[in-house]
Design a protein around this motif. Structure first.
Motif, short mmCIF file in Angstrom:
data_model
loop_
_atom_site.label_atom_id
_atom_site.label_comp_id
_atom_site.label_asym_id
_atom_site.label_seq_id
_atom_site.Cartn_x
_atom_site.Cartn_y
_atom_site.Cartn_z
N THR A 135 0.71 -1.26 -0.08
CA THR A 135 -0.05 0.08 -0.01
C THR A 135 0.84 1.29 -0.09
O THR A 135 1.82 1.30 0.79
N PHE A 136 0.58 2.32 -0.82
CA PHE A 136 1.12 3.57 -0.87
C PHE A 136 0.04 4.68 -0.59
O PHE A 136 -0.96 4.40 -1.27
N LYS A 137 0.60 5.60 0.30
CA LYS A 137 -0.66 6.55 0.55
C LYS A 137 0.35 8.02 0.42
O LYS A 137 1.03 8.38 1.21
N ASP A 138 -0.12 8.52 -0.67
CA ASP A 138 0.79 10.02 -0.86
C ASP A 138 2.20 9.86 -0.61
O ASP A 138 2.91 10.72 -0.17
N ALA A 139 2.70 8.64 -1.09
CA ALA A 139 4.19 8.35 -1.07
C ALA A 139 4.92 9.19 -2.10
O ALA A 139 4.60 9.50 -3.14
N THR A 140 6.16 9.82 -1.62
CA THR A 140 7.21 10.24 -2.56
C THR A 140 7.85 9.32 -3.30
O THR A 140 7.61 8.23 -3.09
N GLY A 171 -1.77 3.93 -4.40
CA GLY A 171 -2.03 2.59 -4.71
C GLY A 171 -2.22 1.75 -3.72
O GLY A 171 -1.33 1.74 -2.80
N ASN A 172 -2.88 0.57 -4.36
CA ASN A 172 -3.10 -0.65 -2.98
C ASN A 172 -3.00 -2.13 -4.17
O ASN A 172 -3.80 -2.15 -5.13
N PHE A 173 -2.14 -2.88 -3.74
CA PHE A 173 -1.89 -4.08 -4.63
C PHE A 173 -1.96 -5.21 -3.60
O PHE A 173 -1.52 -5.09 -2.45
#
Length: 205
Positions: A135-140, A171-173
């Protein structure tokens, strides 16, 4: 890139994230259960035993519990302890500053001040890794590269980084291959990529 599951002598369970390591005895003592998180991130499901408190020793702090479910991420610049169920107490090894957490609270450790602050957290984002969720949340860009490096155990080089622009990725995988994750990202973020052996090269257009 390997994640693992460990059953402790008392029946407690530890899920260990990639690039992480723990140390624990073959049998626990009569008055305490001590596990060392040497590096990385782990999710703990602790069997309750009022006569033998369970302690997790990380580099800068420790977590003390009786029986509970929680996540410790010592990889971050500001390490975190997220409590899912039960009750835990976190204590700085340097100053002795401590904080008790209730379910749904996240303790964030400030390495400079050797103190904790607390906030709420999204369980799917913090603990989803143990169920195969990336999971990525507003990731640089740097955060994305580091997470992919740990998750897939692959060396990553970025070229034309100056062309990446303002980067913020969400994004979410679940149990996806590196190829599928990169395909999704590259469409949204305008880059090409080449995977060869144990290395990945990302090139911005």
């Amino acid at each position: 890139g390997v994640k693992s599951k460990h059953i402790l002598p008392d029946g407690s369970t530890i899920f260990l994230n990639a690039a992480s390591s723990i140390e624990y005895p073959k049998t626990f003592g009569a008055d305490a259960r001590i596990v060392k998180l040497l590096q990385g991130e782990a999710f703990f499901q602790v069997v309750k035993d009022v006569n033998r408190p369970f302690r997790v020793l990380a580099k800068e702090f420790e977590v003390a519990v009786l029986g509970t479910t929680f996540n410790v991420n010592a990889n971050l610049k500001s390490p975190e302890v997220a409590l899912v169920e039960g009750k835990v107490k976190v204590t700085s090894g340097q100053t002795g500053h401590s904080m008790e957490l209730a379910p749904g609270q996240l303790a964030i450790f400030d390495k400079d001040q050797n103190t904790f602050t607390s906030t709420t957290f999204d369980a799917a984002y913090i603990t989803g890794w143990k169920d195969g969720y990336l999971t990525f949340k507003d990731a640089t860009l740097d955060e994305v590269v580091e997470k992919l490096h740990v998750w897939y155990g692959i060396d990553i080089a970025v070229s034309n980084k100056s062309k990446s622009g303002d980067w913020s990725y969400t994004g979410n995988f679940r149990n996806e291959s590196l190829e599928n994750v990169l395909l999704n990202m590259s469409i949204l973020r305008n880059f090409d990529y080449v995977i060869k052996n144990d290395s990945l090269i990302i090139s911005f257009r």
